[in-house]
Scaffold this motif. Structure first.
Motif, mmCIF file in Angstrom:
data_model
loop_
_atom_site.group_PDB
_atom_site.id
_atom_site.type_symbol
_atom_site.label_atom_id
_atom_site.label_comp_id
_atom_site.label_asym_id
_atom_site.label_seq_id
_atom_site.Cartn_x
_atom_site.Cartn_y
_atom_site.Cartn_z
ATOM 1 N N VAL A 65 -1.088 -10.009 -1.744
ATOM 2 C CA VAL A 65 -0.679 -8.837 -2.515
ATOM 3 C C VAL A 65 0.375 -8.054 -1.753
ATOM 4 C CG1 VAL A 65 -1.448 -6.690 -3.576
ATOM 5 C CG2 VAL A 65 -2.948 -8.692 -3.594
ATOM 6 N N ASP A 66 1.453 -7.702 -2.414
ATOM 7 C CA ASP A 66 2.513 -6.933 -1.790
ATOM 8 C C ASP A 66 2.012 -5.544 -1.423
ATOM 9 O OD1 ASP A 66 5.026 -4.873 -2.686
ATOM 10 O OD2 ASP A 66 5.460 -6.434 -1.217
ATOM 11 N N LEU A 67 2.465 -5.018 -0.263
ATOM 12 C CA LEU A 67 1.980 -3.730 0.232
ATOM 13 C C LEU A 67 2.276 -2.596 -0.730
ATOM 14 C CD1 LEU A 67 0.710 -2.009 2.401
ATOM 15 C CD2 LEU A 67 2.869 -2.023 3.647
ATOM 16 N N LYS A 68 3.434 -2.623 -1.372
ATOM 17 C CA LYS A 68 3.775 -1.570 -2.329
ATOM 18 C C LYS A 68 2.776 -1.549 -3.478
ATOM 19 C CE LYS A 68 8.771 -1.227 -1.579
ATOM 20 N NZ LYS A 68 8.912 -2.233 -0.527
ATOM 21 N N PHE A 90 0.261 1.358 -4.609
ATOM 22 C CA PHE A 90 0.319 1.833 -5.998
ATOM 23 C C PHE A 90 -1.081 1.899 -6.602
ATOM 24 C CE2 PHE A 90 0.945 1.158 -10.598
ATOM 25 C CZ PHE A 90 1.783 2.227 -10.872
ATOM 26 N N ILE A 91 -1.950 0.952 -6.249
ATOM 27 C CA ILE A 91 -3.329 0.967 -6.739
ATOM 28 C C ILE A 91 -4.049 2.223 -6.247
ATOM 29 C CG2 ILE A 91 -5.588 -0.163 -6.527
ATOM 30 C CD1 ILE A 91 -4.086 -2.840 -6.541
ATOM 31 N N VAL A 92 -3.832 2.571 -4.996
ATOM 32 C CA VAL A 92 -4.476 3.771 -4.449
ATOM 33 C C VAL A 92 -3.974 5.023 -5.171
ATOM 34 C CG1 VAL A 92 -4.924 5.125 -2.371
ATOM 35 C CG2 VAL A 92 -4.709 2.651 -2.200
ATOM 36 N N ILE A 140 12.026 0.463 5.180
ATOM 37 C CA ILE A 140 11.252 1.673 4.937
ATOM 38 C C ILE A 140 9.774 1.326 4.796
ATOM 39 C CG2 ILE A 140 11.526 1.569 2.414
ATOM 40 C CD1 ILE A 140 11.734 4.658 2.488
ATOM 41 N N HIS A 141 8.925 2.163 5.369
ATOM 42 C CA HIS A 141 7.491 1.921 5.330
ATOM 43 C C HIS A 141 6.908 2.478 4.036
ATOM 44 C CE1 HIS A 141 7.738 1.963 9.997
ATOM 45 N NE2 HIS A 141 7.972 0.750 9.503
ATOM 46 N N GLU A 142 6.038 1.701 3.412
ATOM 47 C CA GLU A 142 5.522 2.071 2.094
ATOM 48 C C GLU A 142 4.299 2.976 2.154
ATOM 49 O OE1 GLU A 142 5.948 -1.006 3.171
ATOM 50 O OE2 GLU A 142 7.233 -2.150 1.830
#
Length: 400
Positions: free
Chosen positions: A52-55, A59-61, A133-135
């Protein structure tokens, strides 16, 4: 969307190596990959668990936080009208639209400032240091306003956000390297730097005009409302003002996102169902707080501490306990990483939160400090869990 994607892709050469805006490449990359599926996959980092992509994880959170955000907006409008009328018995569902609109006007600017300032700092760091950039701030940007009283000035939100991102995260290397929860770092900074804006009666009410009206929270009112009777039943004076059901629904003053246990539980279901949040941490945090609450109920009679008379289950329903257990303590970077370590991390965090509430009358909300302390202790907990496993296997090897 296809037209927009083509337009964004057409701008890529300008930000690529050798382009006019080469230094802003990672700013462009961050925005483009947020809007559209990235062409690359994450290779390393603290959040790596699967494909799963970190972004998308972040987004789920954020989606899990939406119920708490919406309820917080409405609750802000309700307590503003209560303060204006001076009537504690104002029907909760009356003037629904007006209350929600007022809450939107008060809360939305805090969210905008948090994201604008935080992402601005992230863009500056990624440009200077030359890294993507950090997500992580996708979540922190929402959490910061939700843990604040509604009357915190916007400039304080901005200053706290800058402090949290720079001192709480970037100095450690960015997302995945920080040892403290970023949102709680922002709240702790404001609490100790500007205590009058983070505590008292009026900061929870949203433009309070009735000077004689007390808008204290459940925990803030405990010392004054609990009876002098040295029994747990002495808490009836407080329970008459804020019942367990009121606290569970969220019809109480407090920080924007923390009042409704129901809204927090909806978020918990989303996090657990998607595998993003740790059920071990959530349950152990609640059990730790409940156990410590019952212990104080047993030893409290005769000691003269009013907070010991609060029923143990109420500690789970008031203040930021539910919000902290679900959205703060479960931070995958700052929490314990081992399965057993997560249980001990949660138990000690819940116990410490109630302990601070009860034993420190000057600071009746202990969840923030408890989680920050356990963030620091998490690596040590994991170390001992791993060491115990190593020693157990060595003993098996010797007996084999």
């Amino acid at each position: 969307m296809k037209f927009l994607e083509k337009k964004v892709k057409s701008m890529e050469p300008i930000f690529a190596k050798g382009g006019k805006l080469e230094k802003l490449h990672y700013v462009y990359d961050g925005l483009a990959t947020f809007l559209f599926t990235p062409a690359t996959t994450t290779k390393r980092g603290a959040h790596i668990r699967d494909g799963v992509d970190l972004k998308r994880t972040m987004f789920i959170v954020v989606m899990a936080l939406v119920p708490a955000l919406l309820f917080g907006m409405y609750n802000t409008g309700h307590w503003h009208m209560v303060a204006e009328s001076g009537n504690m018995d104002l029907p909760y569902l009356n003037d629904f639209g007006a209350k929600l609109l007022y809450g939107l006007i008060k809360v939305l600017p805090m969210v905008v400032v948090s994201y604008a300032v935080g992402l601005g700092v992230e863009f500056i760091f990624c440009t200077i240091k030359g890294h993507p950039i950090h997500e992580g701030f996708l979540v922190s940007g929402m959490l910061i306003p939700l843990v604040m009283p509604v009357e915190v000035p916007l400039w304080m939100v901005a200053v706290a956000t800058i402090f949290a991102v720079v001192i709480g995260k970037e100095v450690f290397g960015g997302t995945g390297m920080n040892i403290l929860n970023v949102a709680l770092t922002a709240r702790a900074f404001l609490f100790f730097a500007y205590p009058t804006s983070m505590s008292g009666d009026k900061v929870w009410m949203g433009g309070q005009e009735a000077d004689g009206f007390s808008g204290a929270t459940f925990l803030g009112d405990a010392a004054s409302l609990v009876s002098d009777s040295p029994t747990v039943d002495g808490a009836t004076g407080l329970m008459d003002k804020f019942s367990a059901m009121d606290s569970f629904i969220g019809i109480i003053p407090g920080s924007i996102g923390e009042t409704s246990v129901i809204a927090c539980l909806i978020g918990a279901v989303i996090l657990i169902a998607t595998g993003v949040g740790s059920l071990r941490v959530m349950l152990s945090f609640a059990l730790g707080g409940l156990g410590m609450g019952y212990l104080f109920n047993l030893i409290g009679p005769g000691l003269g501490n009013e907070y010991m008379q609060i029923p143990a289950y109420m500690h789970l329903l008031v203040g930021g306990f539910a919000f902290g257990a679900i959205f703060m303590a479960t931070d995958p970077v700052t929490a314990a990483q081992t399965a057993t370590g997560k249980i001990w991390y949660g138990v000690f965090g819940g116990m410490l939160a109630v302990m601070i509430r009860v034993l420190n009358p000057a600071y009746p909300e202990g969840v923030m400090l408890a989680i920050l302390f356990m963030n620091v202790m998490a690596p040590l907990i994991d170390h001992y869990v791993v060491q115990v496993n190593i020693n157990r296997r060595l003993k098996r090897l010797k007996t084999a």
